[in-house]
Design an enzyme around this catalytic site. Structure first.
Site, PDB file in Angstrom:
ATOM      1  N   HIS A  56      -9.965  -0.043   0.454  1.00  0.00           N
ATOM      2  CA  HIS A  56     -10.241  -0.918   1.597  1.00  0.00           C
ATOM      3  C   HIS A  56     -11.686  -1.416   1.617  1.00  0.00           C
ATOM      4  O   HIS A  56     -12.056  -2.213   2.489  1.00  0.00           O
ATOM      5  CB  HIS A  56      -9.918  -0.194   2.912  1.00  0.00           C
ATOM      6  CG  HIS A  56      -8.445  -0.089   3.185  1.00  0.00           C
ATOM      7  ND1 HIS A  56      -7.641   0.864   2.594  1.00  0.00           N
ATOM      8  CD2 HIS A  56      -7.628  -0.834   3.971  1.00  0.00           C
ATOM      9  CE1 HIS A  56      -6.398   0.699   3.026  1.00  0.00           C
ATOM     10  NE2 HIS A  56      -6.368  -0.317   3.838  1.00  0.00           N
ATOM     11  N   GLU A  60       0.820  -1.218   0.000  1.00  0.00           N
ATOM     12  CA  GLU A  60       0.000   0.000   0.000  1.00  0.00           C
ATOM     13  C   GLU A  60       0.848   1.259   0.000  1.00  0.00           C
ATOM     14  O   GLU A  60       0.514   2.234  -0.691  1.00  0.00           O
ATOM     15  CB  GLU A  60      -0.941  -0.014   1.216  1.00  0.00           C
ATOM     16  CG  GLU A  60      -2.047  -1.052   1.087  1.00  0.00           C
ATOM     17  CD  GLU A  60      -2.927  -1.134   2.310  1.00  0.00           C
ATOM     18  OE1 GLU A  60      -3.969  -1.805   2.239  1.00  0.00           O
ATOM     19  OE2 GLU A  60      -2.574  -0.538   3.351  1.00  0.00           O
TER      20      GLU A  60
END
Length: 240
Positions: A171, A138
């Protein structure tokens, strides 16, 4: 943006959607072999994330070898200081976001986090994905590549806002988009402040690890406190 960066983004997206094909195949194979299908999800999660990380590190090998991965950032001592301070900064950003969400009436607790904890409870080795591999991927994708590309054109606020919202949407927990965006802002600040991607990586890894450990070890206590907080909130709300 570099050609390798575009490939990295494609690899990351492919990893996110790989379960649509790979998971059913793995579950069928497990069923055929007499292995519990419940293990298919964590095993596919580990395999896909590890493969994506290996591919991305391979694509970045020239930068790593040339020591340009740090992009002539701050000194070692300063980087270490911000790496540790960054953990508290991320928690502070998250805490502020949670308070704002509570004011807006957003339900406490994250479905995304609960799903992750269930996977870890089923297959503890999956913690390496949530605590190490995931944060590394990420930070490379959302901070080094996306935020880095935006920051060459726009100021910090606009670049951090866009990249953090994309980070939050990735997410797949829209109810808590503010929390993930706030964390993205904190990690973007660490990257800009030190110009070393390893700093937000360290803060992100540490934060995720602590969250998983706390919510795993003190799961029952946290659930009890959450129910009590919701009961108090509902009680007070009845008089407003």
């Amino acid at each position: 943006m570099k050609r390798e960066y575009w490939i990295i983004i494609i690899v990351y997206i492919g990893m996110q959607f790989s379960s649509l094909i790979g998971l059913p195949v793995l579950m069928f194979s497990f069923n055929f072999l007499g292995i519990s299908q419940n293990l298919a999800v964590p095993i596919w999660l580990i395999a896909s994330f590890m493969l994506a990380l290996l591919i991305i590190l391979f694509l970045l090998r020239k930068e790593i070898k040339a020591h340009s991965f740090s992009e002539r950032g701050s000194s070692f001592g300063t980087s270490v200081m911000w790496a540790f301070l960054g953990v508290f900064l991320a928690y502070l950003a998250q805490a502020i976001a949670i308070m704002i969400e509570n004011r807006l009436g957003v339900k406490t607790g994250s479905e995304n986090t609960e799903n992750i904890l269930r996977i870890i409870e089923l297959f503890p080795l999956a913690i390496i994905v949530t605590s190490i591999i995931g944060p590394i991927l990420e930070e490379i994708v959302f901070r080094k590549i996306i935020f880095g590309a935006l920051h060459k054109r726009f100021n910090f606020f606009i670049s951090a806002l866009i990249s953090s919202v994309i980070f939050a949407l990735a997410h797949q927990d829209p109810a808590h988009i503010l929390i993930y965006s706030a964390m993205g802002f904190a990690f973007a600040f660490l990257y800009v402040r030190t110009n070393r991607i390893i700093v937000p990586i360290f803060a992100h890894v540490t934060m995720n690890t602590l969250v998983v450990l706390v919510q795993t070890v003190y799961k029952d206590d946290i659930d009890r406190l959450r129910r009590e907080a919701e009961a108090v909130q509902n009680f007070i709300g009845g008089f407003l």
